[in-house]
Structures are given as structure tokens and as C-alpha cells.
Scaffold this motif. Sequence first.
Motif, mmCIF file in Angstrom:
data_model
loop_
_atom_site.group_PDB
_atom_site.id
_atom_site.type_symbol
_atom_site.label_atom_id
_atom_site.label_comp_id
_atom_site.label_asym_id
_atom_site.label_seq_id
_atom_site.Cartn_x
_atom_site.Cartn_y
_atom_site.Cartn_z
ATOM 1 N N SER A 1 0.987 4.574 -4.064
ATOM 2 C CA SER A 1 0.286 6.179 -3.826
ATOM 3 C C SER A 1 0.583 6.722 -5.170
ATOM 4 O O SER A 1 -0.484 7.636 -5.443
ATOM 5 C CB SER A 1 1.285 6.939 -2.683
ATOM 6 O OG SER A 1 2.723 7.247 -3.266
ATOM 7 N N ARG A 61 0.853 -1.127 -0.008
ATOM 8 C CA ARG A 61 0.203 0.082 -0.008
ATOM 9 C C ARG A 61 0.839 1.157 -0.027
ATOM 10 O O ARG A 61 0.658 2.215 -0.754
ATOM 11 C CB ARG A 61 -0.847 0.087 1.153
ATOM 12 C CG ARG A 61 -1.849 1.049 1.275
ATOM 13 C CD ARG A 61 -3.024 0.890 2.531
ATOM 14 N NE ARG A 61 -4.064 0.361 2.158
ATOM 15 C CZ ARG A 61 -4.944 0.288 1.469
ATOM 16 N NH1 ARG A 61 -5.246 1.496 0.919
ATOM 17 N NH2 ARG A 61 -5.903 -0.579 1.303
ATOM 18 N N ASP A 62 1.883 1.265 0.787
ATOM 19 C CA ASP A 62 2.793 2.340 0.783
ATOM 20 C C ASP A 62 3.389 2.619 -0.289
ATOM 21 O O ASP A 62 3.995 3.953 -0.729
ATOM 22 C CB ASP A 62 3.774 2.437 2.193
ATOM 23 C CG ASP A 62 4.776 1.032 1.872
ATOM 24 O OD1 ASP A 62 4.175 0.184 1.212
ATOM 25 O OD2 ASP A 62 5.804 1.207 2.389
ATOM 26 N N LYS A 63 3.686 1.844 -1.396
ATOM 27 C CA LYS A 63 4.456 1.806 -2.520
ATOM 28 C C LYS A 63 3.385 2.294 -3.728
ATOM 29 O O LYS A 63 3.871 2.338 -4.717
ATOM 30 C CB LYS A 63 5.218 0.527 -2.964
ATOM 31 C CG LYS A 63 6.481 0.620 -1.944
ATOM 32 C CD LYS A 63 7.312 -0.662 -2.387
ATOM 33 C CE LYS A 63 8.357 -0.579 -1.441
ATOM 34 N NZ LYS A 63 9.469 -1.799 -1.962
#
Length: 122
Positions: free
Chosen positions: A80, A76-78
Amino acid sequence: MNSFSDIDQYIAGFPPEIRSLLHAIRATIRKAAPEAGEKISYGMPTFVHNGLLVHFAVNKNHIGFYPAPSGIEAFRDKLSGWKFSKGAIQFPLNKEIPYHLIEEITAFRYAENSEKKQKKDH
């Protein structure tokens, strides 16, 4: 929905510039999951190893990459920079495809499915 017998047939139905992207995505997935099987499922190229690994498909303006909800959540953090949902990521056709990210997510899913199989075998 078209009915394709295999991934080669699926890829062959697109213009050359899209075919080259699809070949590169397929090679990236194969690199991350060399023992995975290939098939067409839900009309999309699909890779399996102890269950579903990932699907991908061409849409009007993007390539959809479907790594199951666990693949989305783990990265998820990668994600965006891309539009994504619970089980899909959209890579616009007018932007560079992030092959490194496809490889990382596929490797994660491969390890996840391998671990599931080991637990089931014990």
C-alpha cells in the motif's frame, strides 16, 4: 535500450549512490534465492530458477521491481505504500528501499517456482 552482457555491467553504468542500492538489491535477491541464475533479460537484471523469478531496473525516479503477477498478488496487502501494477512495484529513489519486502517476495517466487518444478517432475 542499452545492451549489457551481465548484471555487473548493468550496475557499473550508474552513479555510485545508485550502484550501492543496486548491489544491495542484488544481494537481497541472492539471499532469498541463493541457487538462482543471473542474466540480463529485456535489458534488466533478471534472476531465474525454474523460470523467471524477478527482474529489477533503474528508472528516472524509482527502481522498478518485477516479481511477476503472482508476487504482486501474494503481497498486495504489504504494497500500500508504493505504486504498483499487475507485475511491477516502484520504489522511489528518494525513499528507503524496503529490502525486507524484496527478500520476502523473492523467497515466495523461489518457493513457487520450486513447487512448479516438483509438480512437473512427478
